[in-house]
Design a protein around this motif. Structure first.
Motif, PDB file in Angstrom:
ATOM      1  N   MET A 114       5.335  14.129  10.605  1.00  0.00           N
ATOM      2  CA  MET A 114       6.602  13.406  10.439  1.00  0.00           C
ATOM      3  C   MET A 114       7.184  13.009  11.789  1.00  0.00           C
ATOM      4  O   MET A 114       7.678  11.882  11.972  1.00  0.00           O
ATOM      5  CB  MET A 114       7.574  14.312   9.680  1.00  0.00           C
ATOM      6  N   LYS A 115       7.104  13.907  12.764  1.00  0.00           N
ATOM      7  CA  LYS A 115       7.639  13.627  14.104  1.00  0.00           C
ATOM      8  C   LYS A 115       6.888  12.472  14.763  1.00  0.00           C
ATOM      9  O   LYS A 115       7.496  11.580  15.369  1.00  0.00           O
ATOM     10  CB  LYS A 115       7.532  14.880  14.971  1.00  0.00           C
ATOM     11  N   HIS A 116       5.561  12.479  14.656  1.00  0.00           N
ATOM     12  CA  HIS A 116       4.767  11.414  15.276  1.00  0.00           C
ATOM     13  C   HIS A 116       5.064  10.065  14.635  1.00  0.00           C
ATOM     14  O   HIS A 116       5.181   9.041  15.319  1.00  0.00           O
ATOM     15  CB  HIS A 116       3.279  11.745  15.146  1.00  0.00           C
ATOM     16  N   ALA A 117       5.215  10.060  13.313  1.00  0.00           N
ATOM     17  CA  ALA A 117       5.515   8.812  12.614  1.00  0.00           C
ATOM     18  C   ALA A 117       6.870   8.259  13.063  1.00  0.00           C
ATOM     19  O   ALA A 117       7.019   7.046  13.300  1.00  0.00           O
ATOM     20  CB  ALA A 117       5.496   9.035  11.106  1.00  0.00           C
ATOM     21  N   PHE A 118       7.848   9.122  13.219  1.00  0.00           N
ATOM     22  CA  PHE A 118       9.168   8.682  13.686  1.00  0.00           C
ATOM     23  C   PHE A 118       9.082   8.143  15.115  1.00  0.00           C
ATOM     24  O   PHE A 118       9.750   7.166  15.461  1.00  0.00           O
ATOM     25  CB  PHE A 118      10.168   9.837  13.632  1.00  0.00           C
ATOM     26  N   THR A 119       8.275   8.786  15.946  1.00  0.00           N
ATOM     27  CA  THR A 119       8.115   8.320  17.322  1.00  0.00           C
ATOM     28  C   THR A 119       7.585   6.888  17.352  1.00  0.00           C
ATOM     29  O   THR A 119       8.064   6.042  18.116  1.00  0.00           O
ATOM     30  CB  THR A 119       7.159   9.244  18.093  1.00  0.00           C
ATOM     31  N   LEU A 120       6.596   6.602  16.514  1.00  0.00           N
ATOM     32  CA  LEU A 120       6.048   5.246  16.442  1.00  0.00           C
ATOM     33  C   LEU A 120       7.079   4.273  15.869  1.00  0.00           C
ATOM     34  O   LEU A 120       7.184   3.128  16.320  1.00  0.00           O
ATOM     35  CB  LEU A 120       4.791   5.243  15.575  1.00  0.00           C
ATOM     36  N   ALA A 121       7.837   4.736  14.867  1.00  0.00           N
ATOM     37  CA  ALA A 121       8.856   3.877  14.262  1.00  0.00           C
ATOM     38  C   ALA A 121       9.927   3.487  15.279  1.00  0.00           C
ATOM     39  O   ALA A 121      10.491   2.396  15.204  1.00  0.00           O
ATOM     40  CB  ALA A 121       9.494   4.596  13.074  1.00  0.00           C
ATOM     41  N   ILE A 122      10.177   4.361  16.243  1.00  0.00           N
ATOM     42  CA  ILE A 122      11.176   4.086  17.279  1.00  0.00           C
ATOM     43  C   ILE A 122      10.601   3.214  18.392  1.00  0.00           C
ATOM     44  O   ILE A 122      11.153   2.166  18.734  1.00  0.00           O
ATOM     45  CB  ILE A 122      11.705   5.416  17.869  1.00  0.00           C
ATOM     46  N   LYS A 123       9.463   3.644  18.954  1.00  0.00           N
ATOM     47  CA  LYS A 123       8.924   3.001  20.158  1.00  0.00           C
ATOM     48  C   LYS A 123       8.158   1.707  19.891  1.00  0.00           C
ATOM     49  O   LYS A 123       8.168   0.799  20.722  1.00  0.00           O
ATOM     50  CB  LYS A 123       8.024   3.983  20.898  1.00  0.00           C
ATOM     51  N   GLU A 124       7.466   1.634  18.752  1.00  0.00           N
ATOM     52  CA  GLU A 124       6.589   0.491  18.513  1.00  0.00           C
ATOM     53  C   GLU A 124       7.065  -0.444  17.414  1.00  0.00           C
ATOM     54  O   GLU A 124       6.813  -1.651  17.472  1.00  0.00           O
ATOM     55  CB  GLU A 124       5.176   0.990  18.183  1.00  0.00           C
ATOM     56  N   TRP A 125       7.712   0.093  16.392  1.00  0.00           N
ATOM     57  CA  TRP A 125       8.060  -0.744  15.245  1.00  0.00           C
ATOM     58  C   TRP A 125       9.526  -1.154  15.221  1.00  0.00           C
ATOM     59  O   TRP A 125       9.885  -2.097  14.510  1.00  0.00           O
ATOM     60  CB  TRP A 125       7.732  -0.013  13.932  1.00  0.00           C
ATOM     61  N   GLY A 126      10.383  -0.452  15.960  1.00  0.00           N
ATOM     62  CA  GLY A 126      11.799  -0.775  15.953  1.00  0.00           C
ATOM     63  C   GLY A 126      12.484  -0.487  14.634  1.00  0.00           C
ATOM     64  O   GLY A 126      13.478  -1.127  14.285  1.00  0.00           O
ATOM     65  N   TRP A 127      11.972   0.486  13.898  1.00  0.00           N
ATOM     66  CA  TRP A 127      12.522   0.802  12.583  1.00  0.00           C
ATOM     67  C   TRP A 127      13.616   1.868  12.648  1.00  0.00           C
ATOM     68  O   TRP A 127      14.379   2.031  11.713  1.00  0.00           O
ATOM     69  CB  TRP A 127      11.415   1.299  11.642  1.00  0.00           C
ATOM     70  N   ALA A 128      13.639   2.635  13.697  1.00  0.00           N
ATOM     71  CA  ALA A 128      14.595   3.737  13.789  1.00  0.00           C
ATOM     72  C   ALA A 128      15.073   3.880  15.226  1.00  0.00           C
ATOM     73  O   ALA A 128      14.453   3.356  16.159  1.00  0.00           O
ATOM     74  CB  ALA A 128      13.953   5.035  13.299  1.00  0.00           C
TER      75      ALA A 128
END
Length: 341
Positions: free
Chosen positions: A129-143
């Protein structure tokens, strides 16, 4: 006309990036609606409104993208990630990412522990879950924030380091399928990591010079690994049925059907043979411990062991080499410390 009423519900209107935005406060209480309105104006002024209100992606959408773009690419972690999602999705699936707070994750932890989930299992779920959130923040701009980072992991009992006795090795090899026996012998005789063994190609094996060239993904370096006599004989017999040239671009270790062995197949085979011979609390990585411990028992110095294992020492800014090591419990004849991970 910042605050107005439609029917029984209060709405707010404000300007954002040159356009007029209207949204419901979802309340018929004027005082509460005024508080919501002023809060939104503050967020707009601070540049936070768009990030918090316009992103509507859910946890399920984030994990679906993660599985497609990252887990599926790695392949080795796909089954483990899918197992974690069986527990994560029912709890978080319908949440918008902006709605997930540390309190929700703490509640999830409590539920999983009540259900008797092992601390290690729970930590793997939170790590995913933590890794997915990291990608959502840094790469996808979702969070904007990663709520998992604010929640502590569970304390796991440390694994008791083990090494294989010669008697245990004999019993283990006796019940191993032929394809898996070769892998176990290679691990014991070279100290290579699991991933290094499974990714070894024939073009990196020289039986005349009795050496295999290994690429350590952990260190990003190549190293030569000497082959023992029994390893040379095993590899020679595996080469014999086919021409060396045709094997050049093939992996050395294949299963009974001739396909490259994957990590899940290896784990299943290892757990099966351990159960058959009654060896408990033993990991495949402990075969690497076995290699290092046997070298130490035979008087091989620490730095030679380190080089054979493919370690790279940690160097401080001052240029000082820091060596970490431990002696395995039970290796009473081991006169030299063993450095191994």
């Amino acid at each position: 006309m910042g605050l107005y009423k439609r029917g029984q519900t209060w709405w707010i209107s404000f300007s954002y990036n040159g356009r007029q935005v209207r949204q419901s406060t979802e309340t018929d209480d004027k005082k509460l609606a005024e508080k919501i309105y002023h809060k939104v104006l503050t967020e707009v002024a601070e540049g936070k409104w768009f990030e918090r209100k316009q992103r509507t992606e859910t946890f399920a959408e984030m994990m679906n993208r993660y599985m497609q773009e990252h887990s599926a690419v790695k392949k080795r972690s796909t089954i483990r990630d899918q197992a974690s999602l069986k527990h994560l999705l029912p709890f978080f699936g319908t949440f918008a990412l902006r709605e997930i707070h540390p309190s929700h994750i703490s509640r999830y932890k409590a539920d999983r522990l009540t259900a008797k989930a092992a601390p290690g299992t729970l930590n793997r779920e939170l790590a995913l879950m933590k890794h997915a959130f990291t990608l959502a923040i840094k790469e996808w701009g979702w969070a904007k924030d990663n709520p998992v980072k604010m929640v502590s992991m569970e304390k796991e009992a440390p694994h008791k380091d083990r090494w294989l006795t010669y008697g245990e090795e004999k019993r283990l090899l006796k019940v191993c399928p032929e394809w898996f026996k070769d892998i176990v012998v290679f691990a014991v005789d070279t100290g290579c990591r699991r991933g290094e063994i499974l990714s070894l190609f024939w073009r990196h094996v020289d039986l005349q010079k009795e050496v295999a060239v290994i690429f350590g993904k952990k260190t990003s370096q190549w190293r030569g690994v000497p082959l023992t006599h029994r390893l040379r004989d095993i590899l020679a017999s595996k080469q014999a049925p086919q021409k060396v040239q045709s094997l050049r671009d093939s992996t050395v270790f294949c299963n009974a059907t001739g396909l490259a062995v994957n990590v899940h197949e290896l784990r299943w085979a290892f757990e099966t043979v351990l159960q058959k011979v009654g060896i408990s609390d033993f990991r495949f990585h402990d075969l690497r411990h076995t290699f290092a411990t046997r070298l130490a028992q035979n008087g091989v110095d620490l730095f030679t062991i380190r080089r054979l294992l493919g370690h790279r020492p940690y160097v401080t800014r001052s240029g000082t080499h820091i060596i970490t090591w431990r002696v395995f419990e039970g290796a009473s004849t081991c006169s030299t410390p063993v450095w191994i991970t």
